[in-house]
Write an enzyme that holds these catalytic residues in place. Structure first.
Site, PDB file in Angstrom:
ATOM      1  N   LYS A   1      45.431  24.856  32.514  1.00  0.00           N
ATOM      2  CA  LYS A   1      45.558  26.306  32.272  1.00  0.00           C
ATOM      3  C   LYS A   1      44.902  26.572  30.926  1.00  0.00           C
ATOM      4  O   LYS A   1      44.563  25.651  30.200  1.00  0.00           O
ATOM      5  CB  LYS A   1      47.047  26.726  32.235  1.00  0.00           C
ATOM      6  CG  LYS A   1      47.875  25.872  31.295  1.00  0.00           C
ATOM      7  CD  LYS A   1      49.392  26.107  31.474  1.00  0.00           C
ATOM      8  CE  LYS A   1      49.922  25.510  32.779  1.00  0.00           C
ATOM      9  NZ  LYS A   1      50.778  26.481  33.473  1.00  0.00           N
ATOM     10  N   ARG A   2      44.719  27.831  30.541  1.00  0.00           N
ATOM     11  CA  ARG A   2      44.159  28.130  29.223  1.00  0.00           C
ATOM     12  C   ARG A   2      45.073  27.539  28.167  1.00  0.00           C
ATOM     13  O   ARG A   2      46.290  27.402  28.360  1.00  0.00           O
ATOM     14  CB  ARG A   2      44.020  29.639  29.037  1.00  0.00           C
ATOM     15  CG  ARG A   2      42.889  30.275  29.790  1.00  0.00           C
ATOM     16  CD  ARG A   2      41.544  29.834  29.306  1.00  0.00           C
ATOM     17  NE  ARG A   2      41.247  30.240  27.954  1.00  0.00           N
ATOM     18  CZ  ARG A   2      40.345  31.178  27.619  1.00  0.00           C
ATOM     19  NH1 ARG A   2      39.671  31.808  28.558  1.00  0.00           N
ATOM     20  NH2 ARG A   2      40.105  31.489  26.360  1.00  0.00           N
TER      21      ARG A   2
ATOM     22  N   THR B   1      49.659  31.267  38.299  1.00  0.00           N
ATOM     23  CA  THR B   1      49.190  31.148  39.685  1.00  0.00           C
ATOM     24  C   THR B   1      48.823  29.698  39.985  1.00  0.00           C
ATOM     25  O   THR B   1      48.897  29.247  41.121  1.00  0.00           O
ATOM     26  CB  THR B   1      47.962  32.067  39.911  1.00  0.00           C
ATOM     27  OG1 THR B   1      47.083  31.931  38.798  1.00  0.00           O
ATOM     28  CG2 THR B   1      48.372  33.512  40.065  1.00  0.00           C
TER      29      THR B   1
ATOM     30  N   HIS C   1      49.720  42.241  33.075  1.00  0.00           N
ATOM     31  CA  HIS C   1      49.658  40.794  33.310  1.00  0.00           C
ATOM     32  C   HIS C   1      50.161  39.991  32.121  1.00  0.00           C
ATOM     33  O   HIS C   1      49.876  38.798  31.988  1.00  0.00           O
ATOM     34  CB  HIS C   1      48.219  40.368  33.585  1.00  0.00           C
ATOM     35  CG  HIS C   1      47.642  40.897  34.854  1.00  0.00           C
ATOM     36  ND1 HIS C   1      47.678  40.214  36.034  1.00  0.00           N
ATOM     37  CD2 HIS C   1      47.027  42.064  35.114  1.00  0.00           C
ATOM     38  CE1 HIS C   1      47.083  40.931  36.964  1.00  0.00           C
ATOM     39  NE2 HIS C   1      46.678  42.059  36.440  1.00  0.00           N
TER      40      HIS C   1
ATOM     41  N   LYS D   1      52.176  28.536  26.324  1.00  0.00           N
ATOM     42  CA  LYS D   1      52.154  27.672  27.523  1.00  0.00           C
ATOM     43  C   LYS D   1      52.640  26.256  27.168  1.00  0.00           C
ATOM     44  O   LYS D   1      52.964  25.464  28.033  1.00  0.00           O
ATOM     45  CB  LYS D   1      50.744  27.674  28.104  1.00  0.00           C
ATOM     46  CG  LYS D   1      50.284  29.031  28.649  1.00  0.00           C
ATOM     47  CD  LYS D   1      48.820  29.005  29.063  1.00  0.00           C
ATOM     48  CE  LYS D   1      48.314  30.366  29.500  1.00  0.00           C
ATOM     49  NZ  LYS D   1      48.691  30.749  30.879  1.00  0.00           N
TER      50      LYS D   1
ATOM     51  N   LYS E   1      49.421  27.095  43.378  1.00  0.00           N
ATOM     52  CA  LYS E   1      48.387  26.253  43.989  1.00  0.00           C
ATOM     53  C   LYS E   1      48.865  24.804  44.079  1.00  0.00           C
ATOM     54  O   LYS E   1      48.658  24.129  45.088  1.00  0.00           O
ATOM     55  CB  LYS E   1      47.100  26.357  43.161  1.00  0.00           C
ATOM     56  CG  LYS E   1      46.476  27.737  43.152  1.00  0.00           C
ATOM     57  CD  LYS E   1      45.486  27.959  42.031  1.00  0.00           C
ATOM     58  CE  LYS E   1      45.063  29.417  41.934  1.00  0.00           C
ATOM     59  NZ  LYS E   1      44.252  29.719  40.706  1.00  0.00           N
TER      60      LYS E   1
HETATM   61  C1  26W Z   1      41.975  41.638  25.522  1.00  0.00           C
HETATM   62  C2  26W Z   1      42.374  40.259  25.555  1.00  0.00           C
HETATM   63  C3  26W Z   1      43.068  39.904  26.829  1.00  0.00           C
HETATM   64  C4  26W Z   1      42.321  39.357  27.872  1.00  0.00           C
HETATM   65  C5  26W Z   1      42.968  38.973  29.027  1.00  0.00           C
HETATM   66  C6  26W Z   1      44.427  40.104  26.942  1.00  0.00           C
HETATM   67  C7  26W Z   1      45.081  39.717  28.118  1.00  0.00           C
HETATM   68  C8  26W Z   1      44.329  39.166  29.129  1.00  0.00           C
HETATM   69  C9  26W Z   1      44.956  38.742  30.415  1.00  0.00           C
HETATM   70  C10 26W Z   1      45.980  39.715  30.819  1.00  0.00           C
HETATM   71  C11 26W Z   1      45.557  37.443  30.262  1.00  0.00           C
HETATM   72  C12 26W Z   1      45.878  36.814  31.591  1.00  0.00           C
HETATM   73  O1  26W Z   1      45.025  36.259  32.212  1.00  0.00           O
HETATM   74  N1  26W Z   1      47.154  36.915  31.976  1.00  0.00           N
HETATM   75  C13 26W Z   1      47.589  36.080  33.059  1.00  0.00           C
HETATM   76  O2  26W Z   1      47.487  36.839  34.271  1.00  0.00           O
HETATM   77  C14 26W Z   1      47.844  36.043  35.396  1.00  0.00           C
HETATM   78  C15 26W Z   1      47.595  36.864  36.646  1.00  0.00           C
HETATM   79  O3  26W Z   1      48.544  37.853  36.785  1.00  0.00           O
HETATM   80  C16 26W Z   1      49.306  35.563  35.297  1.00  0.00           C
HETATM   81  O4  26W Z   1      49.580  34.730  36.384  1.00  0.00           O
HETATM   82  C17 26W Z   1      49.527  34.818  33.993  1.00  0.00           C
HETATM   83  O5  26W Z   1      50.891  34.522  33.836  1.00  0.00           O
HETATM   84  C18 26W Z   1      49.054  35.652  32.810  1.00  0.00           C
HETATM   85  O6  26W Z   1      49.100  34.923  31.598  1.00  0.00           O
END
Ligand code: 26W
Length: 852
Positions: free
Chosen positions: A589-590, A699, A398, A595, A703
């Protein structure tokens, strides 16, 4: 047939342990055959009176309070339990159908599920909304007040967690045999508050009001081991084996959540694990007066599922995080193998019964855990165990940020999971043999592909391990999957080209259209008829209405109504008074530098400067309200500085009479699923402005398009597919393409050169740097400004002019009300592809149940 909840065995248990039943299930009641269940489980009547009675029974008999003395919380809990009562028979029936004809299941392993409030979704799934409202009204209760009591389960950070929630909703609505596995954090994502414009985190005690949507199963506890050593021994058949001698363990308690399908009588299960100490508190130590010591084991154990890690891109490599990951994975695999499969099931055919989807690298420790279970607990030889394991997992990546790929120090892995480290070494050894075979003499490639990183410290590359063992590896948007193949894991793509595939993300239309945008849903159903909620491509039937005056007028009224609703919500919730007539320009978004919330801020400052300097005539300005929503990871310094600067700019603008009638900036705190449901339907413009090649998919972008907002965005993530489907003329594209970004990075990017050469950019940055928005204190703006001028890792300055030009196109388009509405309608009509149902179909076709 009296409906007395107390005599029904605790429902959740039945949902999974129901003994073999004959399949003659009739109507909503079904006849259990097991002697244990003496009564057929009959849901309450689907009438206003039936609902009201069930509610009063829950209140009186479950909560033990009389209506007139009950609190709003009592009433909310009783309402929740009443609604779940209507889902119970479907839950039992679904579980029984799955048991009766055991087929291959999908096991979704995710460390995060951003579920959102449950009540609205359950009422939608059961189509009980009107009945429930009338029943509450008939009892003199305020239905919406009760619904507002629910604290959403924030068991996720952002995109990845919400995607998991959308996916399990689709799997249930498509009646796919599946189960979600995760962690029942006692504290979810922190609640964000602002003090002097700065983010302050508050623990999210989401369980404080009770948890009516969960069913605990302490009787199904699973033991999970940690630490210790391993040893070699000769087993009964004289074979040399290895085994784990763990040092300590905890109990995993499963909590079941209903995952109702959309009005299809299907209810799947989400099983979230909570950690508990194996032994009770130590009475002897307690009696010796060292109370803290007496309960140390408790706290230690419970810490494992205490709180969600609030990072969403940069792993902190904390030991507790690895404990969390192994904890829920070990519980889930053991639960499935020991509980879900028939006793005598031949585990060498496990892949015929389950495919585990790994939601990013967080659950990848499942791979050596499966090997350990099959060899050490089910006596399989290495080769046979590997043969099974490598068919039971698939991995979804992701992210594109190298720093987001988790690596675990070998030292930590060996200390916490010594047996798993041994297994990982052997998997890697055999893997590197195949690499050497395929690429003889290419030791650099071997080092790049190794599951074990040698420098700067020896560590386990979880993405490499997932790619070695997974049947398939997928990205979450077409561009992302290409970059995954070409840039993030090119060596693996060279070795196993067919292992890589793409499944573009999607969102559930139940929550993000039907629930969030009632008025648009009614307009759609009135226009093309019902059924689009589970067949979203049917939105295409709206295309002809893009030029229909009556329809487009109604469409505009819906948008205005959603804007009015948002204005009253933000006024109540945050004391934010949004201007009436302005374009709603939304970025939620975060908070992350890639971003580029800073680019949005530069646009706002530039607009402000144009107006206050008189460079632009007031009558030529299209009034805008900019809305931000964003949480920053608590340890992410720059993200928190950006939040502060946005709030500072917002405050200054709100206090500057020269602009208050033309622009406003609102930053409601604590952006979450509940606020998203209110914000997204009200938006005119959706900001998707990440640097090309950095946002895996996004995502929120989907929406917004599905709710009739136009997108201003780069060609990044799923923006590319949105633009291709809705048409260039209905999308405001700007910025460098990914190859141009790569080329500029290779050439060496100096942000200050863009600052020097672009007067508008220079003015905006100088105004920020001047302290104008920070009470004249330059130092308060310096962290963000200096980073933009001297680092700007995500090239906001390089894309500034193109962005500004695109915003000018937005203004021009917005002045053409019919043209704008036409584009908005076409965005809705052409975005059916972005349903998470379609994503599930792609996973089924390409990964889970591939034809050939
Ligand atoms: C360990 C720290 C950590 C925690 C969460 C690293 C990475 C993440 C996630 C992968 C971050 C995340 O939420 N990625 C997002 O995933 C969405 C669903 O696929 C995508 O639509 C977003 O582009 C992506 O940033």
């Amino acid at each position: 047939m009296s409906h007395d909840p107390s005599d029904r065995p605790s429902a959740g248990w039945l949902a999974d342990e129901t003994p073999r039943l004959d399949s003659s299930v009739k109507g909503s009641a079904f006849e259990p055959t097991s002697p244990r269940a003496t009564e057929p489980v009959v849901g309450p009547e689907r009438t206003v009176d039936g609902f009201a009675k069930a509610f009063l029974d829950e209140l009186n008999f479950e909560a033990g309070v009389a209506l007139k003395r009950s609190t709003t919380t009592d009433q909310y809990l009783a309402l929740a339990r009443t609604i779940r009562g209507y889902l119970m028979a479907d839950w039992l029936r679904t579980a029984e159908r799955r048991r009766q004809n055991p087929t291959k299941m999908v096991g979704y392993l995710s460390a995060e599920y951003l579920l959102g409030r449950q009540m609205g979704n359950s009422l939608l799934a059961t189509d009980l909304g009107d009945i429930a409202e009338q029943a509450m009204t008939s009892l003199g209760l305020d239905f919406n007040l009760l619904r507002a009591q629910e604290i959403e389960p924030g068991l996720g950070n952002g995109g990845l967690g919400r995607l998991a929630a959308c996916f399990i909703d689709s799997l249930a609505s498509m009646d796919v045999p599946s189960i979600g596995y995760g962690i029942r954090y006692e504290y979810g994502i922190f609640r964000q508050t602002f003090e002097e414009g700065r983010q302050v985190e508050v623990p999210d005690a989401w369980l404080s009001l009770g948890a009516p949507w969960e069913f605990p199963h302490p009787d199904r506890a699973v033991q999970v081991n940690f630490g210790g050593t391993t040893e070699q021994y000769i087993d009964g058949d004289g074979r040399t084996r290895r085994r784990w001698l763990p040092a300590w363990n905890v109990q995993g308690i499963p909590y079941h959540y209903m995952v109702p399908g959309y009005q299809n009588g299907v209810v799947n299960t989400l099983r979230l694990w909570s950690a508990r100490a194996t032994q009770e508190f130590d009475l002897k130590i307690f009696n010796s007066g060292d109370y803290a010591e007496a309960v140390r084991a408790q706290t230690f154990a419970e810490n494992i599922s205490k709180v969600l890690y609030p990072e969403d891109s940069t792993p902190q490599g904390r030991e507790l995080r690895l404990q969390q990951q192994y904890f829920f994975v070990a519980c889930s695999l053991k639960d499935f193998i020991d509980r879900t499969l028939e006793e005598d099931f031949d585990l060498t055919r496990l892949d015929e019964r389950i495919i585990f989807q790994l939601n990013d690298t967080h659950p990848v420790i499942a791979i050596p855990e499966m090997m350990r279970l099959l060899m050490d607990e089910h006596d399989m030889e290495w080769a046979a165990a590997w043969e099974v394991t490598r068919k039971c997992f698939a991995y979804t990546c992701h992210t594109l940020l190298p720093e987001a790929l988790e690596v675990w120090p070998v030292e930590l892995m060996t200390r916490l999971l010594p047996r798993h480290m041994e297994i990982i070494y052997r998997i890697n050894e055999e893997f590197l043999d195949t690499v050497r075979e395929a690429f003889p003499g290419d030791e650099l490639r071997v080092r790049r592909m190794s599951v074990i990183q040698e420098h700067p410290e020896r560590a386990v590359r979880m993405a490499n391990l997932a790619t070695v063992a997974g049947v398939k590896v997928n990205g979450v948007a077409a561009l992302h999957s290409e970059l995954l193949r070409d840039k993030l894991l090119p060596d693996f793509a060279a070795l196993w080209p067919n292992k890589f595939t793409n499944v573009t993300n999607g969102v559930t239309p139940r929550r993000f259209i039907r629930l969030a945008n009632q008025q648009l849903s009614t307009l759609i159903t009135d226009t093309i008829g019902p059924g689009w909620e589970t067949d979203l491509e049917r939105l295409r039937e709206l295309e002809p209405y893009a030029d229909d005056a009556a329809f487009t007028e109604s469409f505009r009224q819906v948008k205005q109504a959603n804007k009015d609703r948002l204005r009253s919500i933000l006024s109540q919730r945050d004391g934010i008074e949004l201007p009436e007539h302005a374009m709603l320009d939304v970025m939620v978004k975060r908070l992350h530098e890639y971003k580029r919330q800073t680019l949005k801020l530069l646009h706002i400052v530039s607009m402000y400067d144009d107006i206050t300097s008189g460079r632009v005539r007031r009558e030529d300005v299209v009034p805008r309200t900019f809305v931000f929503g964003a949480k920053a990871a608590p340890g992410y310094f720059m993200a928190k500085e950006i939040i502060f600067l946005i709030n500072s700019v917002a405050k200054t603008i709100a206090q500057d009479p020269r602009v208050t009638d033309l622009m406003a900036v609102a930053f409601p705190a604590n952006y979450n699923v509940t606020l998203a449901n209110k914000l997204i339907p009200a938006a005119d413009l959706s900001e998707q402005i990440s640097l090309a090649g950095k946002e895996a998919s996004g995502t929120g972008n989907m929406k917004f398009a599905l709710n009739g907002a136009l997108t201003i965005g780069t060609d990044d993530g799923a923006n590319v597919e949105i633009r291709e489907l809705v048409g260039d003329e209905n999308f405001f594209l700007f910025g460098m393409l990914e190859p141009e970004v790569a080329a500029l990075a290779d050439r060496g990017y100096t942000p200050s050169s863009f600052y020097e050469s672009n007067p508008a950019l220079k003015r905006a940055i100088d105004l920020l740097a001047s302290g104008h928005f920070t009470g004249g204190d330059r130092s308060l703006a310096a962290p963000v400004v200096d980073d933009l001028l001297y680092k700007d890792r995500f090239m906001a300055l390089a894309d500034f002019q193109s962005y500004l030009d695109a915003q000018a196109r937005v203004d021009a388009a917005y002045r053409d009300v019919d043209g704008w509405t036409r584009s908005a309608v076409l965005n809705v009509a052409r975005s059916g592809f972005f349903s998470s149902d379609r994503s599930m179909r792609d996973y089924l076709d390409r990964i889970w149940m591939p034809k050939s």
